[in-house]
Design an enzyme around this catalytic site. Structure first.
Site, PDB file in Angstrom:
ATOM      1  N   ARG A 296       0.888  -1.046  -0.049  1.00 34.05           N
ATOM      2  CA  ARG A 296      -0.152   0.000  -0.108  1.00 34.05           C
ATOM      3  C   ARG A 296       0.667   1.186  -0.049  1.00 34.05           C
ATOM      4  NH1 ARG A 296      -5.173  -1.446   4.038  1.00 34.05           N
ATOM      5  NH2 ARG A 296      -6.299  -2.016   2.391  1.00 34.05           N
TER       6      ARG A 296
ATOM      7  N   LYS B  32     -15.333 -14.899   6.513  1.00 33.42           N
ATOM      8  CA  LYS B  32     -16.717 -14.930   7.093  1.00 33.42           C
ATOM      9  C   LYS B  32     -17.713 -14.733   5.850  1.00 33.42           C
ATOM     10  CE  LYS B  32     -16.674 -12.770  11.449  1.00 33.42           C
ATOM     11  NZ  LYS B  32     -16.745 -11.497  12.164  1.00 33.42           N
TER      12      LYS B  32
ATOM     13  N   GLY C 266     -12.547  -4.332   1.529  1.00 31.84           N
ATOM     14  CA  GLY C 266     -13.925  -3.817   1.432  1.00 31.84           C
ATOM     15  C   GLY C 266     -14.382  -3.013   0.422  1.00 31.84           C
TER      16      GLY C 266
ATOM     17  N   GLY D 246      -6.872  -6.688   0.887  1.00 31.94           N
ATOM     18  CA  GLY D 246      -5.566  -6.673   1.517  1.00 31.94           C
ATOM     19  C   GLY D 246      -4.993  -8.083   1.628  1.00 31.94           C
TER      20      GLY D 246
HETATM   21  C1  3PG Z   1      -8.627  -1.948   4.971  1.00 34.30           C
HETATM   22  O1  3PG Z   1      -7.636  -2.258   5.342  1.00 34.30           O
HETATM   23  O2  3PG Z   1      -9.587  -2.620   4.499  1.00 34.30           O
HETATM   24  C2  3PG Z   1      -8.630  -0.328   4.674  1.00 34.30           C
HETATM   25  O3  3PG Z   1      -7.444   0.320   5.086  1.00 34.30           O
HETATM   26  C3  3PG Z   1      -9.863   0.247   5.550  1.00 34.30           C
HETATM   27  O4  3PG Z   1      -9.692  -0.041   7.200  1.00 34.30           O
HETATM   28  P1  3PG Z   1     -10.811  -0.043   8.199  1.00 34.30           P
HETATM   29  O5  3PG Z   1     -11.619  -1.357   7.542  1.00 34.30           O
HETATM   30  O6  3PG Z   1     -10.304  -0.247   9.455  1.00 34.30           O
HETATM   31  O7  3PG Z   1     -11.755   0.979   7.718  1.00 34.30           O
END
Ligand code: 3PG
Ligand code: MG
Length: 399
Positions: free
Chosen positions: A41, A206, A380, A356
């Site tokens: 990242r 999940k 996400g 990720g």
């Molecule tokens: C992630 O790693 O999915 C993003 O950096 C967002 O982080 P978060 O889910 O804690 O908002």
């Protein structure tokens, strides 16, 4: 609706201007040593940063790391990220010990043209993630005061309605950075008219996290392959016992319903690697998916499943993959993820890796990143994009 991008800002001239860059530098850290275990990242945001420094901007980068609870928490400090960012840029990165306080103001004030500063973790401030508009807005005012223009290059966080993502762009001229632009261009290909067969591979732990995307994708895909921890809830829905495997009991009925509606598009494991314990050296065997011993838990998909998934991927023209097939961090349970990843690269399809964990898996297993068309920095975020949801961080950039 148009979204301006970095080139538009550069064309206006940024020399000597303070440009805020929201990056997603939320990198995985080693629990023992605190060392950065995957800097993907950080590398992903370099093109935007070097374009700005090359044009003489004073670049102020901010990001979250982990989920601190609105107050400083040393284990989530961005300091190690500042050091790594400096190495990758080949230039000093000035680190501010707070986000909008005295340290941030003086650090930003000391920037020369073409220099970079990184502020401390945004989530050390309650206003960043607050649901209260006024509280978020007050924090956004302080952030916005540090700069004269705003660049969003934090694709991994665009699904968050947070001050730095949603409220700051309302207060400053705003553009999408190189990374956000590329991510959105690629994902738009998947939501538009993907070339068929379009095959999606989903893993991770999940079902509840993936339910919305499964619902949204089912009508669009030709095949949906499911592995990872979430497959056991589906296997249970098929009527199999899953031993001590990860199971979301309350989702079994939902999974049964999905399988009924899937029209045979959903492929599940036919064999799994079942172990005595969740440990790298646990005793384990490959067993049929309908014969998992009651005292064992599945930690990977089996070889016959890998072969079946590979066959289902072989003629694909478009592939999206999110989520590992097993506990790839442990060598004994990495074969499923490796096998599926290799099958994806061999298919010759337009391939996108989202999330990720899957991106980290590609690098941890030493696969060639360039064998995939795109490795998204957003987990996400990419899933919510594919669900067709409005992403607050993208909406905030529209004019
Ligand atoms: C992630 O790693 O999915 C993003 O950096 C967002 O982080 P978060 O889910 O804690 O908002
Ligand atoms: Mg996340």
């Amino acid at each position: 609706m148009t979204i301006r991008n970095l080139d538009d800002l550069l064309a206006e001239g940024v020399s000597g201007r303070r440009v805020l860059v929201r990056a997603d530098l939320n990198v995985p850290l080693d629990k023992q040593t605190g060392a950065i275990t995957d800097d993907g990242r950080i590398r992903a945001v370099l093109p935007t940063l070097t374009a700005l420094t090359g044009a003489g901007a004073k670049v102020v980068v901010f990001s979250h790391l982990g989920r601190p609870k609105g107050a400083p928490d040393p284990q989530f400090s961005l300091r190690p990220v500042a050091a790594r960012l400096g190495e990758l840029l080949g230039a000093q990165v000035r680190f501010a010990e707070d986000t909008v306080g005295e340290s941030a103001r003086s650090t930003v004030g000391a920037l020369a043209d073409g220099e970079v500063a990184l502020l401390e973790n945004l989530r050390f401030n309650k206003g960043e993630t607050s649901k209260d508009e006024a509280e978020r807005g007050a924090f956004a005012d302080q952030l916005a005061a540090l700069g004269e223009a705003y660049v969003d290059d934090a694709f991994g966080a665009v699904h968050r309605k947070h001050a730095s993502v949603f409220d700051v762009p309302a207060r400053l001229p705003h553009v999408a950075g190189r990374l956000v632009l590329r991510e959105v261009e690629v994902l738009a290909k998947l939501t538009g008219e993907p070339e068929r067969p379009y095959v999606v591979v989903l893993g991770g732990s999940k079902v509840s996290d993936k339910l919305a995307v499964i619902e949204a994708l089912l009508p669009k895909v030709d095949r949906l392959l499911i592995g990872g921890g979430m497959c056991f809830t589906f296997l249970k829905a098929q009527g199999h016992e899953v031993g001590t495997s990860l199971l979301e009991e309350e989702m079994v009925e939902t999974c049964r319903n999905l399988l009924e509606r899937a029209d045979g598009k959903i492929l599940l494991p036919v064999d799994v690697v079942a172990a005595d314990a969740f440990a790298p050296d646990a005793a384990h065997d490959t067993v049929r998916a309908d014969a998992i011993p009651s005292h064992r838990l599945g930690l990977d998909i089996g070889p016959e499943t890998v072969a079946g998934f590979a066959a289902a991927l072989a003629d694909a023209k478009t592939i999206f993959w999110n989520g590992p097939m097993g506990v790839f961090e442990m060598a004994a349970f990495a074969n499923g993820t490796r096998g599926v990843a290799e099958a994806i690269t061999k298919a010759g399809a337009f391939s996108v890796v989202g999330g990720g964990d899957s991106a980290a898996a590609v690098r941890a297993l030493r696969l060639d990143e360039t064998d995939f068309n795109h490795i998204s920095t957003g987990g996400g975020a990419s899933l919510e994009y594919l669900e067709g949801k409005t992403l607050p961080g993208i909406a905030a950039l529209e004019d």
